[in-house]
Design a protein around this motif. Structure first.
Motif, PDB file in Angstrom:
ATOM      1  N   LYS A   1       0.846  -1.188   0.000  1.00 41.67           N
ATOM      2  CA  LYS A   1       0.000   0.000   0.000  1.00 41.67           C
ATOM      3  C   LYS A   1       0.883   1.241   0.000  1.00 41.67           C
ATOM      4  O   LYS A   1       1.733   1.413   0.866  1.00 41.67           O
ATOM      5  N   GLY A   2       0.692   2.069  -0.988  1.00 46.17           N
ATOM      6  CA  GLY A   2       1.442   3.317  -1.062  1.00 46.17           C
ATOM      7  C   GLY A   2       2.814   3.202  -1.676  1.00 46.17           C
ATOM      8  O   GLY A   2       3.567   4.177  -1.661  1.00 46.17           O
ATOM      9  N   GLY A   3       3.167   2.040  -2.205  1.00 47.87           N
ATOM     10  CA  GLY A   3       4.483   1.958  -2.836  1.00 47.87           C
ATOM     11  C   GLY A   3       4.996   0.533  -2.951  1.00 47.87           C
ATOM     12  O   GLY A   3       4.228  -0.393  -3.203  1.00 47.87           O
ATOM     13  N   TYR A   4       6.292   0.369  -2.710  1.00 51.28           N
ATOM     14  CA  TYR A   4       6.942  -0.920  -2.890  1.00 51.28           C
ATOM     15  C   TYR A   4       7.906  -1.201  -1.742  1.00 51.28           C
ATOM     16  O   TYR A   4       8.462  -0.280  -1.135  1.00 51.28           O
ATOM     17  N   LYS A   5       8.077  -2.474  -1.467  1.00 48.33           N
ATOM     18  CA  LYS A   5       9.173  -2.930  -0.622  1.00 48.33           C
ATOM     19  C   LYS A   5      10.154  -3.616  -1.552  1.00 48.33           C
ATOM     20  O   LYS A   5       9.790  -4.556  -2.264  1.00 48.33           O
ATOM     21  N   ILE A   6      11.395  -3.151  -1.567  1.00 48.75           N
ATOM     22  CA  ILE A   6      12.368  -3.648  -2.534  1.00 48.75           C
ATOM     23  C   ILE A   6      13.615  -4.157  -1.821  1.00 48.75           C
ATOM     24  O   ILE A   6      14.157  -3.488  -0.929  1.00 48.75           O
ATOM     25  N   PHE A   7      14.042  -5.340  -2.204  1.00 47.85           N
ATOM     26  CA  PHE A   7      15.341  -5.885  -1.812  1.00 47.85           C
ATOM     27  C   PHE A   7      16.222  -5.917  -3.053  1.00 47.85           C
ATOM     28  O   PHE A   7      15.771  -6.305  -4.139  1.00 47.85           O
ATOM     29  N   ILE A   8      17.472  -5.538  -2.883  1.00 51.01           N
ATOM     30  CA  ILE A   8      18.392  -5.471  -4.017  1.00 51.01           C
ATOM     31  C   ILE A   8      19.401  -6.598  -3.902  1.00 51.01           C
ATOM     32  O   ILE A   8      20.139  -6.689  -2.918  1.00 51.01           O
ATOM     33  N   GLN A   9      19.420  -7.434  -4.888  1.00 48.59           N
ATOM     34  CA  GLN A   9      20.336  -8.577  -4.963  1.00 48.59           C
ATOM     35  C   GLN A   9      21.457  -8.222  -5.947  1.00 48.59           C
ATOM     36  O   GLN A   9      21.198  -7.820  -7.064  1.00 48.59           O
ATOM     37  N   VAL A  10      22.699  -8.368  -5.524  1.00 48.95           N
ATOM     38  CA  VAL A  10      23.837  -8.103  -6.405  1.00 48.95           C
ATOM     39  C   VAL A  10      24.624  -9.393  -6.583  1.00 48.95           C
ATOM     40  O   VAL A  10      25.158  -9.950  -5.615  1.00 48.95           O
ATOM     41  N   ASP A  11      24.672  -9.882  -7.818  1.00 48.27           N
ATOM     42  CA  ASP A  11      25.445 -11.077  -8.146  1.00 48.27           C
ATOM     43  C   ASP A  11      26.779 -10.654  -8.738  1.00 48.27           C
ATOM     44  O   ASP A  11      26.807  -9.916  -9.732  1.00 48.27           O
ATOM     45  N   TYR A  12      27.858 -11.134  -8.146  1.00 46.36           N
ATOM     46  CA  TYR A  12      29.195 -10.755  -8.608  1.00 46.36           C
ATOM     47  C   TYR A  12      30.003 -12.009  -8.948  1.00 46.36           C
ATOM     48  O   TYR A  12      29.693 -13.114  -8.499  1.00 46.36           O
ATOM     49  N   ASP A  13      31.048 -11.807  -9.759  1.00 43.17           N
ATOM     50  CA  ASP A  13      31.910 -12.921 -10.207  1.00 43.17           C
ATOM     51  C   ASP A  13      31.054 -14.076 -10.730  1.00 43.17           C
ATOM     52  O   ASP A  13      31.265 -15.239 -10.405  1.00 43.17           O
TER      53      ASP A  13
ATOM     54  N   ASP B   1      19.132  -3.475   1.306  1.00 45.19           N
ATOM     55  CA  ASP B   1      17.848  -2.782   1.301  1.00 45.19           C
ATOM     56  C   ASP B   1      17.960  -1.575   0.373  1.00 45.19           C
ATOM     57  O   ASP B   1      18.993  -1.362  -0.278  1.00 45.19           O
ATOM     58  N   GLU B   2      16.905  -0.797   0.300  1.00 44.10           N
ATOM     59  CA  GLU B   2      16.885   0.331  -0.640  1.00 44.10           C
ATOM     60  C   GLU B   2      17.875   1.429  -0.263  1.00 44.10           C
ATOM     61  O   GLU B   2      18.198   2.281  -1.098  1.00 44.10           O
ATOM     62  N   ASN B   3      18.340   1.424   0.973  1.00 42.51           N
ATOM     63  CA  ASN B   3      19.325   2.417   1.409  1.00 42.51           C
ATOM     64  C   ASN B   3      20.759   1.913   1.249  1.00 42.51           C
ATOM     65  O   ASN B   3      21.692   2.535   1.749  1.00 42.51           O
ATOM     66  N   TRP B   4      20.894   0.762   0.592  1.00 41.48           N
ATOM     67  CA  TRP B   4      22.185   0.131   0.346  1.00 41.48           C
ATOM     68  C   TRP B   4      22.855  -0.322   1.640  1.00 41.48           C
ATOM     69  O   TRP B   4      24.069  -0.284   1.792  1.00 41.48           O
ATOM     70  N   GLU B   5      22.039  -0.775   2.572  1.00 44.85           N
ATOM     71  CA  GLU B   5      22.560  -1.408   3.780  1.00 44.85           C
ATOM     72  C   GLU B   5      22.645  -2.909   3.526  1.00 44.85           C
ATOM     73  O   GLU B   5      21.653  -3.543   3.135  1.00 44.85           O
TER      74      GLU B   5
END
Length: 210
Positions: free
Chosen positions: A104-116, A127-131
């Motif tokens: 409601k009112g937006g999104y909950k986003i998790f950011i997955q970074v795959d490297y190598d 998280d969205e704040n890059w924590e």
């Protein structure tokens, strides 16, 4: 917009030797009707052209939907795609994958970074704040320090726009020299088989899917 699309050399139901011969020295071959059917070609002179053709024409016939019970793959018109090889300092760039849950009112986003990805595949979750978050999904994390992208806000905005029609979707982007490229939309991450560690994050993710 087109500025976010990876340049495509061709998209065909079946390819031949001439199609490969017309391509530049480096490129990516993939199919649209499955997973793990990519060939990354840094130098096509090191490949036997007929083998590339044979392999891709075999891949495009696979009914991938039956392998992982992702039956929607079987409804796609199968195509072999050749596209520009994106490189970041001579290497395949990291994948930025945005797990977008409509709330409601937006999104909950998790950011997955795959490297190598093609050497010692690791994965960080943010998280969205890059924590950096304290769980893993499918692949180990060596908790490598990855700089926050300068254009993260733009990436988040793109992810939200592309996710707007869906309750959940994973939006995949690349970020090469601060230029953003669209990868794909994924509705069944890892076919649903990748495990969370610790396991309570499985429930936390699931509870966000309304």
């Amino acid at each position: 917009g087109k500025e976010y699309l990876i340049p495509i050399y061709f998209a065909k139901e079946k390819i031949n030797i001439e199609d490969i011969e017309k391509l530049p020295k480096s490129f990516v071959l993939k199919t649209n009707n499955g997973s793990s059917t990519n060939i990354i070609v840094f130098d096509k002179n090191k490949y036997q052209t007929s083998n590339l053709v044979k392999t891709m024409n075999k891949y495009v016939k696979i009914k991938f939907g039956y392998f992982m019970l992702e039956l929607f793959y079987n409804k796609i018109k199968p195509m072999v795609i050749a596209e520009k090889l994106l490189l970041d300092n001579g290497k395949v760039p990291d994948d930025y994958k945005f797990h977008c849950f409509k709330q409601k009112g937006g999104y909950k986003i998790f950011i997955q970074v795959d490297y190598d990805r093609f050497s010692n595949h690791g994965r960080n979750m943010y998280d969205e704040n890059w924590e950096l978050l304290d769980f893993t999904l499918g692949f180990k994390s060596d908790r490598r320090e990855i700089d926050r992208p300068k254009n993260l806000d733009e990436m988040l905005n793109i992810a939200k726009k592309l996710a707007s029609d869906f309750d959940y979707v994973r939006v995949d982007l690349y970020n090469v020299n601060n230029k953003i490229y669209f990868g794909e939309l994924t509705f069944t991450h890892g076919g649903g088989y990748e495990e969370f560690n610790p396991k309570e994050y499985d429930l936390k993710f699931g509870s966000l899917w309304k």
